[in-house]
Design an enzyme around this catalytic site. Sequence first.
Site, PDB file in Angstrom:
ATOM      1  N   ASP A 125      44.074  37.551  34.573  1.00 39.15           N
ATOM      2  CA  ASP A 125      45.155  38.905  34.069  1.00 39.15           C
ATOM      3  C   ASP A 125      45.749  38.703  33.284  1.00 39.15           C
ATOM      4  O   ASP A 125      46.577  37.306  33.090  1.00 39.15           O
ATOM      5  CB  ASP A 125      45.566  39.112  35.661  1.00 39.15           C
ATOM      6  CG  ASP A 125      44.466  38.940  36.877  1.00 39.15           C
ATOM      7  OD1 ASP A 125      43.368  39.233  36.171  1.00 39.15           O
ATOM      8  OD2 ASP A 125      44.404  39.398  37.835  1.00 39.15           O
ATOM      9  N   ASP A 156      49.071  39.732  33.586  1.00 34.32           N
ATOM     10  CA  ASP A 156      50.318  39.675  34.315  1.00 34.32           C
ATOM     11  C   ASP A 156      50.584  38.506  34.866  1.00 34.32           C
ATOM     12  O   ASP A 156      51.786  37.674  35.491  1.00 34.32           O
ATOM     13  CB  ASP A 156      50.725  40.796  35.424  1.00 34.32           C
ATOM     14  CG  ASP A 156      49.370  40.727  36.269  1.00 34.32           C
ATOM     15  OD1 ASP A 156      48.484  39.711  36.453  1.00 34.32           O
ATOM     16  OD2 ASP A 156      49.524  41.762  37.031  1.00 34.32           O
ATOM     17  N   TRP A 214      40.043  48.446  42.692  1.00 30.85           N
ATOM     18  CA  TRP A 214      40.631  46.693  42.739  1.00 30.85           C
ATOM     19  C   TRP A 214      40.129  46.277  43.465  1.00 30.85           C
ATOM     20  O   TRP A 214      39.373  46.329  44.894  1.00 30.85           O
ATOM     21  CB  TRP A 214      42.351  47.026  43.044  1.00 30.85           C
ATOM     22  CG  TRP A 214      42.957  45.702  43.697  1.00 30.85           C
ATOM     23  CD1 TRP A 214      43.666  44.752  42.386  1.00 30.85           C
ATOM     24  CD2 TRP A 214      43.302  45.175  44.746  1.00 30.85           C
ATOM     25  NE1 TRP A 214      44.139  43.753  43.526  1.00 30.85           N
ATOM     26  CE2 TRP A 214      44.083  43.924  44.569  1.00 30.85           C
ATOM     27  CE3 TRP A 214      42.356  45.523  46.313  1.00 30.85           C
ATOM     28  CZ2 TRP A 214      44.276  43.139  45.790  1.00 30.85           C
ATOM     29  CZ3 TRP A 214      43.238  44.189  46.965  1.00 30.85           C
ATOM     30  CH2 TRP A 214      43.906  43.317  46.882  1.00 30.85           C
ATOM     31  N   GLU A 239      36.021  41.449  43.684  1.00 29.42           N
ATOM     32  CA  GLU A 239      35.372  40.830  42.786  1.00 29.42           C
ATOM     33  C   GLU A 239      35.665  39.703  42.128  1.00 29.42           C
ATOM     34  O   GLU A 239      34.034  39.066  42.572  1.00 29.42           O
ATOM     35  CB  GLU A 239      35.485  41.543  41.383  1.00 29.42           C
ATOM     36  CG  GLU A 239      36.663  41.330  40.448  1.00 29.42           C
ATOM     37  CD  GLU A 239      38.248  41.292  40.921  1.00 29.42           C
ATOM     38  OE1 GLU A 239      38.033  42.184  41.359  1.00 29.42           O
ATOM     39  OE2 GLU A 239      39.014  40.934  40.480  1.00 29.42           O
ATOM     40  N   ASP A 240      36.724  39.273  42.975  1.00 26.78           N
ATOM     41  CA  ASP A 240      36.493  37.256  42.448  1.00 26.78           C
ATOM     42  C   ASP A 240      36.186  36.944  43.615  1.00 26.78           C
ATOM     43  O   ASP A 240      35.588  36.077  42.996  1.00 26.78           O
ATOM     44  CB  ASP A 240      38.553  37.049  43.061  1.00 26.78           C
ATOM     45  CG  ASP A 240      39.447  38.430  43.489  1.00 26.78           C
ATOM     46  OD1 ASP A 240      38.547  38.524  44.085  1.00 26.78           O
ATOM     47  OD2 ASP A 240      40.337  38.032  43.646  1.00 26.78           O
ATOM     48  N   MET A 250      54.923  35.826  38.542  1.00 24.80           N
ATOM     49  CA  MET A 250      53.475  37.401  38.312  1.00 24.80           C
ATOM     50  C   MET A 250      54.807  37.946  37.649  1.00 24.80           C
ATOM     51  O   MET A 250      55.526  38.611  37.843  1.00 24.80           O
ATOM     52  CB  MET A 250      52.756  37.640  39.269  1.00 24.80           C
ATOM     53  CG  MET A 250      52.106  39.713  38.970  1.00 24.80           C
ATOM     54  SD  MET A 250      51.150  39.549  40.324  1.00 24.80           S
ATOM     55  CE  MET A 250      49.482  40.514  40.323  1.00 24.80           C
ATOM     56  N   HIS A 263      54.442  44.938  39.222  1.00 31.34           N
ATOM     57  CA  HIS A 263      54.201  46.533  37.939  1.00 31.34           C
ATOM     58  C   HIS A 263      54.133  47.281  39.485  1.00 31.34           C
ATOM     59  O   HIS A 263      53.595  46.583  40.422  1.00 31.34           O
ATOM     60  CB  HIS A 263      53.475  46.111  37.296  1.00 31.34           C
ATOM     61  CG  HIS A 263      52.407  45.384  37.721  1.00 31.34           C
ATOM     62  ND1 HIS A 263      51.389  46.168  38.373  1.00 31.34           N
ATOM     63  CD2 HIS A 263      51.624  44.664  37.867  1.00 31.34           C
ATOM     64  CE1 HIS A 263      49.803  45.365  38.633  1.00 31.34           C
ATOM     65  NE2 HIS A 263      50.147  44.110  38.273  1.00 31.34           N
ATOM     66  N   ARG A 321      50.902  49.264  41.073  1.00 27.00           N
ATOM     67  CA  ARG A 321      49.425  49.948  40.784  1.00 27.00           C
ATOM     68  C   ARG A 321      49.106  50.667  39.790  1.00 27.00           C
ATOM     69  O   ARG A 321      50.034  51.813  39.734  1.00 27.00           O
ATOM     70  CB  ARG A 321      48.834  49.663  42.128  1.00 27.00           C
ATOM     71  CG  ARG A 321      47.693  49.666  42.478  1.00 27.00           C
ATOM     72  CD  ARG A 321      47.226  50.335  43.546  1.00 27.00           C
ATOM     73  NE  ARG A 321      47.165  49.701  45.017  1.00 27.00           N
ATOM     74  CZ  ARG A 321      46.480  48.797  45.099  1.00 27.00           C
ATOM     75  NH1 ARG A 321      45.957  47.703  43.916  1.00 27.00           N
ATOM     76  NH2 ARG A 321      46.866  47.824  45.725  1.00 27.00           N
TER      77      ARG A 321
END
Length: 360
Positions: free
Chosen positions: A209, A211, A271, A274-275, A301, A304, A306
């Site tokens: 990712d 971030d 969101w 998937e992981d 991280m 931020h 969404r």
Amino acid sequence: MRDSNVNFGVLHRTCQLLVFFCFVYISATLVYYAKSVNFRLAFVQNPQSHSKTESSKLEAKDAGASELIIVTLGSNFSESSEPGHRTLEYCPEPSPLLVGPLRIEFSSPVSLDTVRHENTELHEGGRYTPLDCMALQKVAIIIPFRNRDEHLKFWLYYLHPILRRQQLDYGVYVINQAGNETFNRAKLLNVGYVEALKEYDYNCFVFSDVDLIPMDDRNTYSCFSQPRHLSVSMDKFGFRLPYNQYFGGVSSMSKEQFLKINGFPNNYWGWGGEDDDIYNRLSSKGMSISRPSGAIGKCRMIRHDRDKQNDPNPQRFDRISHTRDTMHKDGINSLSYSVVQVEKDLLYTKITVDVGKPTK
Ligand code: BGC
């Protein structure tokens, strides 16, 4: 009188011999020296006649650095069976350049120009290869992306120096989803795998990712005998795993491991989930997850809000429960997309792709 004449004659001949030997000695030394100077100049002036990596090292130096080159060759290059031909030795494991825990913070913004100036060793496209040893792995780092330029700057600012210290032969691929449809992280990762392989013979893939920044450079961004989860203690989760099967954030897989699970799912829009699907794929193929320790695997991280068009995917729970049935038909073997644009920066390769939209 006659005796002294004889002694003088012997002395005279001895002196002549001595002068002759001195002359031979000095001549031999001069010839040897001249040859060695030629040899050094040949290294500097004609680096192409040596192996690829060796020559890039030499090209990076100016002629005045010939002494340094000879020293470097002596310490890191070994003679091959071909006389006069030298090959690089493998980089040591772990890298001696690592420094351990790092201070990571995001209070002052960084500019891309600053990051470029601090990373002049890179080659266009965010590529780097160690110069004085042969990297153990060829790593493509894939970053799924959309509208996170500020985060990308921090990522590049922190990660490039870390990856160089890890002595990896690596390239950074930012896979940017075109348009405003719902975000599809896993499909972008599949695209990154395919696109990176078009450029170079990578044997390891790190999926990160944009971030997430590691807080210790001993957390090597490379591949292991089992798929690796790298972001194991994130500040967001109080520096611990949210659950044991968690495989989100940053992970790595060899080409072989990736292909064994048919890559990643293409149908997780929005969101989440998937992981977990990727974790299910790995465990269904009998693989386990390798991880660094909690201390070495610490990462920060960048906070931020969404993203737009990345709301939690309501279908994710249902999809995760069917991974074993769907993984053979949904993955790298069913991937379809089109490349919209490829940008080469010193710090990264950015590939903008149209990945389509969710089917209703
Ligand atoms: C989601 C994952 C996410 C994890 C941590 C899970 O519920 O399915 O995609 O990575 O939460 O936030």
